[in-house]
Each structure stands twice: as structure tokens, then as C-alpha cells.
Scaffold this active site. Structure first.
Site, PDB file in Angstrom:
ATOM      1  N   TYR A 149       0.833  -1.204   0.000  1.00  0.00           N
ATOM      2  CA  TYR A 149       0.000   0.000   0.000  1.00  0.00           C
ATOM      3  C   TYR A 149       0.869   1.257   0.000  1.00  0.00           C
ATOM      4  O   TYR A 149       0.667   2.176  -0.798  1.00  0.00           O
ATOM      5  CB  TYR A 149      -0.920  -0.011   1.220  1.00  0.00           C
ATOM      6  N   LYS A 180       1.138   4.097  -2.939  1.00  0.00           N
ATOM      7  CA  LYS A 180       0.815   5.499  -2.693  1.00  0.00           C
ATOM      8  C   LYS A 180       2.018   6.408  -2.971  1.00  0.00           C
ATOM      9  O   LYS A 180       1.853   7.565  -3.393  1.00  0.00           O
ATOM     10  CB  LYS A 180       0.318   5.687  -1.261  1.00  0.00           C
TER      11      LYS A 180
END
Length: 283
Positions: free
Chosen positions: A165, A169
Site C-alpha cells: 500500500y 501510494k
């Protein structure tokens, strides 16, 4: 606010991808519509649109719910078809779609290719290909425009036990900078926000209520609200930031300044309980 400085999106069409979750995306949809935009509100869940977006239209706001999966070419085509049938000039895109379920928290030694690819699809590919399509349509219409994507504090620093994640990002930040350069002479600005811990339904699945912990970990002593994230997004979307492009704005209440939210075992103090912490530490 002084006259002439208010956010005014009248006559403009803004796409919000990930509008139906009841959190940041839904709040951006509401605020953009209140600023005069016609918002094409996209979610793959018809149920979420009915629950969170339809009431905005019932209030008289110019909101057009669209059920489409923004991670697919067919879904993007559905969105653009609605854009072309909507009165007004296409101007903006907000990429909120993404996120990560609690099951995606784990040591980097346990991340599978499927885990990695799923999080990159949800948090990077979806934003990129939606941005690509909307930017091409804005340019074809001869309009200026603004694209804002949601990154995360996890993409601006380390993301222990959430590596896929956080890396996805971080890639949103890199995508933002490169697209900003490529589109600058077309009058299309590209920016991002990187939220800290924010009180949404999604974050509630793994963050508990602990005001004392929040005061310790966050410089401002509390978690953010969807309205505070949406306010920063609306600023970057609007003409108030007309000379800003390629930037990622941290909206975290100073969490990144202190960076004291990791425990002695380097797991996040925001995680709900010891059993959940133990589960993600397991090699």
C-alpha cells in the site's frame, strides 16, 4: 473570505472517482457541487451510490451518480460517456478510489504477488488510467483543468507492515509529478494530497478510538475529518491554486512531523488490539 477568493466551480464538470464510500470521496462530491460544479460521482457500488450520493442529488445539488468500476477500461468508458452527456465544460478529476482492507496488513516477507498487484491496481493503476482518460478528454475539449489524486502519509514515509500500500501510494506521488510536467502547457494542473489518519468508515475497520494515543502521536492532537481532507482537495482543484502543479500536500495534522506513532515493535499504535498486531507480525 474576501470577495473574489471563494471557490467557484460554476459551469464546470468534475469527476470524482470513489465517490460512494461515505468518506472523503462523498465529502468532495458534496463540496464541489456546493461550489457550483456538476459532479459525475463514480462508484462501483450501486448500493453505496444510493446510500451516500443519491441524497446529495435529492438536496438539489448537481450530482450525477455513475455505477462503474474505475479499475477497468469499460468502467472508464462508462464514465466518459456520462461526461460527454453532461452539461458544462469538463474541468476536473479527483481520484479517491483505492484504499486497503485490514487483511492487507502483514510483514513484507508474507506479501504475495497477488497481494502486491491488487493494491497497485486499486491505488495506482486506477488513478493513472482514469487521469489519462480525463486529461485526454479535457485537452480534446480545449479546456484548462485540474486533477487531484489521493496518496497517503504511508507514501511519504515508511509504511511498516503495509509495504505494498505504501509503495503504491508513493508511486501516486511520482505519477503526479510526471503528469504535471507533461500536461502543464495544456493548462492542466496535476496535484495530490496525502492524508494522515482520518476518521472514515474505512479507517474504522482497523483504527480504534483512543484520544490519548492521538494526542501523543499527532502534533495537533487529533485525527482528521473527511471535511478537512476534502477542503485541501477542493483548494487544489480550484483556481485558488492556479499556479500550483506537481505537488503533494500532506494533510495529516502534523503526524509526519512527530512520527512517534510506532510502538517498540515498530507496529502502528493505531492498530486496534494486540491480537491484530500479533497476526500481522507473524512471519
Amino acid at each position: 473570505m474576501a470577495a473574489g477568493l471563494e471557490i467557484n466551480l460554476a459551469g464546470r464538470v468534475v469527476v470524482v472517482s470513489g465517490a460512494g464510500g461515505g468518506g472523503i470521496g462523498t465529502t468532495v462530491t458534496r463540496l464541489a457541487a456546493e461550489a457550483g460544479a456538476t459532479v459525475v460521482a463514480v462508484s462501483r457500488s450501486t448500493e453505496n451510490l444510493d446510500q451516500h450520493v443519491a441524497p446529495l442529488a435529492q438536496r438539489g445539488l448537481s450530482v450525477v451518480p455513475v455505477a462503474a468500476d474505475a479499475s477497468t477500461d469499460d468502467g472508464i468508458a462508462t464514465v466518459l460517456d456520462q461526461v460527454r452527456r453532461t452539461d458544462g465544460k469538463l474541468y476536473g478529476l479527483v481520484n479517491v478510489a483505492g484504499g486497503a482492507a485490514p487483511a492487507t496488513w502483514m510483514p513484507s516477507t508474507r506479501v504475495s504477488r497477488d497481494d502486491w498487484r491488487a493494491l497497485f491496481t486499486a491505488n495506482l493503476e486506477t488513478a493513472f488510467f482514469m487521469s489519462q482518460a480525463v486529461a485526454a478528454e479535457i485537452r480534446a475539449q480545449g479546456n484548462p483543468g485540474s486533477i487531484v489524486s489521493v496518496s497517503s502519509i504511508s507514501g511519504m514515509n515508511t509504511a511498516p507492515f503495509h509495504i505494498a500500500y505504501g509503495t503504491a501510494k508513493a508511486a501516486v506521488v511520482a505519477m503526479t509529478r510526471t503528469m504535471a510536467v507533461e500536461l502543464a502547457l495544456d493548462g492542466i494542473r496535476v496535484n495530490a494530497v496525502a492524508p494522515g489518519v482520518t476518521e472514515t468508515a474505512a479507517s474504522a475497520t482497523y483504527v480504534d478510538e483512543d484520544p490519548e494515543r492521538d494526542r501523543t502521536a499527532i502534533a495537533m492532537g487529533r485525527r482528521g475529518t473527511p471535511e478537512e481532507q476534502a477542503g485541501a482537495i477542493l483548494f487544489l482543484l480550484s483556481d485558488m491554486s492556479s499556479y500550483v502543479t506537481g505537488q503533494t500536500l500532506l494533510v495529516d495534522g502534523g503526524l509526519n512531523l512527530k512520527w512517534t506513532h510506532l510502538g517498540a515493535d515498530n507496529t502502528s499504535l493505531f492498530l486496534k488490539d494486540e491480537s491484530f498486531r500479533a497476526a500481522i507480525r507473524r512471519i
